[in-house]
Design an enzyme around this catalytic site. Sequence first.
Site, PDB file in Angstrom:
ATOM      1  N   GLY A  94      40.855  30.085  33.901  1.00 34.03           N
ATOM      2  CA  GLY A  94      40.986  31.167  34.879  1.00 34.03           C
ATOM      3  C   GLY A  94      40.904  30.656  36.297  1.00 34.03           C
ATOM      4  CG  HIS A 143      58.195  39.797  64.294  1.00 25.70           C
ATOM      5  ND1 HIS A 143      59.029  38.713  64.128  1.00 25.70           N
ATOM      6  CD2 HIS A 143      57.367  39.797  63.218  1.00 25.70           C
ATOM      7  CE1 HIS A 143      58.706  38.090  63.004  1.00 25.70           C
ATOM      8  NE2 HIS A 143      57.700  38.720  62.428  1.00 25.70           N
ATOM      9  CD  GLU A 144      53.805  41.838  62.993  1.00 21.27           C
ATOM     10  OE1 GLU A 144      53.463  42.367  61.917  1.00 21.27           O
ATOM     11  OE2 GLU A 144      54.128  40.632  63.087  1.00 21.27           O
ATOM     12  CG  ASP A 196      57.833  36.855  58.702  1.00 23.50           C
ATOM     13  OD1 ASP A 196      56.740  37.080  58.156  1.00 23.50           O
ATOM     14  OD2 ASP A 196      58.168  37.324  59.800  1.00 23.50           O
ATOM     15  N   GLY A 250      36.600  31.646  40.921  1.00 22.80           N
ATOM     16  CA  GLY A 250      35.951  32.903  41.300  1.00 22.80           C
ATOM     17  C   GLY A 250      36.060  34.004  40.269  1.00 22.80           C
ATOM     18  CB  THR A 251      38.039  34.551  37.206  1.00 23.84           C
ATOM     19  OG1 THR A 251      38.111  33.177  36.868  1.00 23.84           O
ATOM     20  CG2 THR A 251      39.303  34.960  37.927  1.00 23.84           C
ATOM     21  N   GLY A 252      34.582  34.007  37.401  1.00 29.28           N
ATOM     22  CA  GLY A 252      33.323  34.180  36.681  1.00 29.28           C
ATOM     23  C   GLY A 252      33.237  33.418  35.376  1.00 29.28           C
ATOM     24  CE  LYS A 253      37.212  28.778  35.547  1.00 25.99           C
ATOM     25  NZ  LYS A 253      37.556  29.482  36.800  1.00 25.99           N
TER      26      LYS A 253
HETATM   27 ZN    ZN Z   1      56.778  38.489  60.580  1.00 27.61          ZN
END
Ligand code: ZN
Length: 440
Positions: free
Chosen positions: A17, A238-239, A314, A20-23
Amino acid sequence: KYTRLGGTAPKGVLLIGAPGTGKTLLARAIAGEAGVPFFSMSGAEFVEMIVGVGAARVRDLFKQARENAPAIIFIDEIDSIGRARGPMSIGGSSEQEQTLNQILTEMDGFSGREGVIVLAATNQPDVLDKALLRPGRFDRRVVVNLPDKIGRKAILEVHTRKVPLAGDVDLADLAATTPGLSGADLKNLVNEAALLAARRGQDDVRQKDFLDALEKIVLGPERPLLLTHDDRERIAYHEGGHAILGLVVPGADPVHRVTIVPRGQALVVTYQRPQTDRYNYPEAYLRAKIVGMLGGRAAEEIVYGTKTTGAESDIEQATNIARNMVTRWGMSDKLGMVQLASRQNGYLAAGFAGPKPFSEETGRTIDAEVQRIIDECHADAMRLLAARRKELDALVAALLARETLGEQEILEVTGLPPAPELASRPLSEAALAARDRTRS
Ligand code: ZN
């Protein structure tokens, strides 16, 4: 119970896994439930060690476990010692190899009646030496996935047990807002929210603290940066381009917020998050994503007729998806369902130094197909944005005035409804004909 019927109890279980999935927690929990001692070591400890020490430690560990049987041995990050042995290491064996050999020897020494079970964890099962996975060794594999919505809610409940929560905190809603976050991420989220609440002088942690903490984790902290008027306007367009496409491209992820305040690494971010946990991405969804990613540059082109460096990440992300569509997911009709890049190294086709697993000619076709997808999506972005110029201008005016807009504000300012549902791309004529042939 098993041996009564002539079976042998499994000796080795591999937990697979993402980090951070807790193995590790899972391994500990197994020992706790079974009420047996737990012996652990981490593969990473052996990488820098003096030759011979690793093997001795492994011997020690197994000896201890055997003396205290029934017991559980846990080897974390086994990939750092269990990596496939390359042809390079002929002759003198490395520390890593000696340690690995010792583990194999110890496991083969078990009859299965000692009551010792070895658990190991990795996030890269595909780099492991095949010898580790053979029957009688780590022949059981348990995949530990990122938690789903129900899992995330349960994890949040555990981590907020000692946190004074305000009445407006809705853990189910937080769980729904956090697809893709691991158990460790959620723990961090709770902690960040508590820190924020403390800084704000509150006696309890409120829903807003959680949401602000989530933004900080996903997007990085806000940082002040002086922008010229022209820069601000260009960034707003742009945003705005990303945000408008997030509303008009069918199947696009909902736009959660849009801002022209720089955050973390990225100059600015339009934050879109998937509606639900996804395990499977339809082709049309991937295209919708690429169209949205190219929307920032497309808006700049429409409004200013010129290009800037602002679209770098992007372009990187869009190219990445398009290349995977062609080389891994069989979404190019021209190349068909041939694996042209490995799962592990998605860039095989682009930056692989060794022999490519395909001909020069196929390489050229891959490039052309990636180019075609990007070009088609760019044309879509240009066409869709040009048709929404009025809404884009309104959004930009609001962004320049308010800097950050939430989901509801975006809908109000643009007067656009949320993105329509996804319609799948129809199959090609050749594929349709093939399907009809199988039907008749
Ligand atoms: Zn962008």
